[in-house]
Write a protein that holds these residues in place. Structure first.
Motif, PDB file in Angstrom:
ATOM      1  N   SER A   2       0.833  -1.197   0.000  1.00 53.01           N
ATOM      2  CA  SER A   2       0.000   0.000   0.000  1.00 53.01           C
ATOM      3  C   SER A   2       0.873   1.253   0.000  1.00 53.01           C
ATOM      4  O   SER A   2       2.062   1.214   0.340  1.00 53.01           O
ATOM      5  N   ASP A   3       0.245   2.383  -0.378  1.00 55.88           N
ATOM      6  CA  ASP A   3       0.979   3.651  -0.348  1.00 55.88           C
ATOM      7  C   ASP A   3       1.453   3.977   1.068  1.00 55.88           C
ATOM      8  O   ASP A   3       2.544   4.523   1.266  1.00 55.88           O
ATOM      9  N   ALA A   4       0.608   3.663   2.069  1.00 56.20           N
ATOM     10  CA  ALA A   4       0.975   3.968   3.461  1.00 56.20           C
ATOM     11  C   ALA A   4       2.199   3.172   3.895  1.00 56.20           C
ATOM     12  O   ALA A   4       3.115   3.709   4.544  1.00 56.20           O
ATOM     13  N   SER A   6       4.454   1.890   1.875  1.00 55.28           N
ATOM     14  CA  SER A   6       5.579   2.401   1.087  1.00 55.28           C
ATOM     15  C   SER A   6       6.144   3.671   1.726  1.00 55.28           C
ATOM     16  O   SER A   6       7.365   3.841   1.833  1.00 55.28           O
ATOM     17  N   SER A   7       5.238   4.549   2.183  1.00 53.29           N
ATOM     18  CA  SER A   7       5.692   5.785   2.852  1.00 53.29           C
ATOM     19  C   SER A   7       6.412   5.467   4.154  1.00 53.29           C
ATOM     20  O   SER A   7       7.409   6.111   4.507  1.00 53.29           O
ATOM     21  N   GLU A  10       9.903   4.277   3.344  1.00 53.50           N
ATOM     22  CA  GLU A  10      10.749   5.397   2.922  1.00 53.50           C
ATOM     23  C   GLU A  10      11.158   6.247   4.135  1.00 53.50           C
ATOM     24  O   GLU A  10      12.315   6.682   4.239  1.00 53.50           O
ATOM     25  N   HIS A  34       5.881  -5.044   8.673  1.00 52.48           N
ATOM     26  CA  HIS A  34       6.117  -4.105   7.577  1.00 52.48           C
ATOM     27  C   HIS A  34       7.602  -3.818   7.336  1.00 52.48           C
ATOM     28  O   HIS A  34       7.960  -3.325   6.267  1.00 52.48           O
TER      29      HIS A  34
END
Length: 254
Positions: A2-4, A6-7, A10, A34
Motif C-alpha cells: 500500500s501507499d501507506a 511504502s511511505s 521510505e 512491515h
C-alpha cells in the motif's frame, strides 16, 4: 504494498541515514510485519532489557504515556501494544517524527497516538500524563536544544530544573541520563563518572519534588545477557567492561 506502507518504509530509511541519532532503537514489534525484511542497519541499545525492567514495575494497562525524545518510537509503541491507552511523542528530528507519523497511519493509531515534531519545552508545555519517559535526553541540553552558551555546571542546573518541572506533567517519570555532556567524552557530568555520583546528583536535585521509587542498573547474567536489576550494594559499582551506556541507571520517580 500500500501507499501507506511504502511511505513508512521510505521514512524508516531516512531515519537510518545521516542523522546524529540514526539507528538508535530497534524496530517495535507492531512494525515487524512491515519492516522485518529491511536490510537497513539497526543499532540496538538494549531497549528490550530496559523496557522489561520498567514494565516489571509499572502496570501500563490504561495508562497515558508521554515520550520525550521518542526517536524510532520503540518504547511508546511497545507500551501501546502492551496496554497503554494513549501515547504522546515529542521528537525534534524531522525524519524521526515523520517516521512516527507514518507508523501511526499504517497501524491505525490516529486516536491513540499523537506526534509533535519538535523538542519538548520544559518551561511552556501543558498537559498531564500517567507515565512520562525521559530517556537519555537531558545531557544534550546546550547542544541539540537549549542555550548553546551553557557551561557544564549550567547544564547540570538546567537538568535538575527540567526534572523538577516534569512533576507538573506526570505521576511517574522514567529517566535516564548520560555521563558525558553533549555526548562528549571530554565533558564529563561527574568527576569520576560513577553510578553513585549520578544517583546522589539526582536524589539531591529532585528532593521535595519527586521520590525515587527504584533505580535499575545493568548487569550481565550467567548466560551473558544484559538485565537490569534494582540498585543494591552488590551492583552499584561502575562496570567499565559494559561501556558508558550500560552504566547509565534507570530512575523510576514518583
Amino acid at each position: 504494498m500500500s501507499d501507506a506502507v511504502s511511505s513508512l518504509r521510505e521514512a524508516f530509511e531516512r531515519t537510518r541515514l545521516g542523522s546524529k541519532h540514526a539507528c538508535y532503537q530497534e524496530i517495535p514489534a507492531l512494525l515487524w510485519p512491515h519492516l522485518a525484511d529491511s536490510t537497513l542497519p539497526v543499532l540496538r541499545r538494549y531497549e528490550a532489557a530496559r523496557l522489561r525492567y520498567v514494565l516489571d514495575r509499572i502496570d501500563m494497562d490504561g495508562q497515558s504515556v508521554l515520550d520525550i525524545g521518542s526517536n524510532g518510537g520503540f518504547f511508546l509503541m511497545e507500551m501501546l501494544r502492551l496496554g497503554a491507552s494513549h501515547a504522546t511523542a515529542y521528537e525534534g528530528s524531522p525524519d524521526h517524527a515523520a517516521f512516527l507519523n507514518a507508523a501511526r497511519g499504517v497501524l491505525g493509531l490516529d486516536a491513540r497516538m499523537d506526534v509533535h515534531a519538535r523538542y519538548f519545552d520544559f518551561e511552556c508545555e501543558r498537559g498531564h500524563y500517567d507515565v512520562a519517559l525521559l530517556l537519555n535526553v537531558l545531557h544534550h541540553v546546550g547542544d541539540d536544544y537549549g542555550d548553546k552558551a551553557l557551561s557544564v555546571n549550567d547544564a547540570r542546573g538546567e537538568i535538575i530544573r527540567s526534572l523538577r518541572r516534569m512533576r507538573e506533567h506526570c505521576d511517574t517519570l522514567v529517566f535516564q541520563l548520560g555521563y558525558n555532556w553533549k555526548g562528549d567524552r571530554d565533558a564529563g557530568m561527574f568527576e569520576h563518572g560513577t553510578i553513585d555520583e549520578m544517583v546522589a546528583f539526582v536524589e539531591s536535585g529532585i528532593d521535595g519534588a519527586w521520590r525515587v521509587r527504584q533505580v535499575g542498573v545493568a548487569e550481565r547474567d550467567t548466560s551473558g545477557e544484559i538485565v537490569y536489576r534494582d540498585l543494591c550494594d552488590g551492583n552499584r559499582h561502575r562496570k567499565d567492561d559494559l561501556g558508558e551506556f550500560l552504566n547509565r541507571p534507570i530512575f523510576l520517580l514518583a
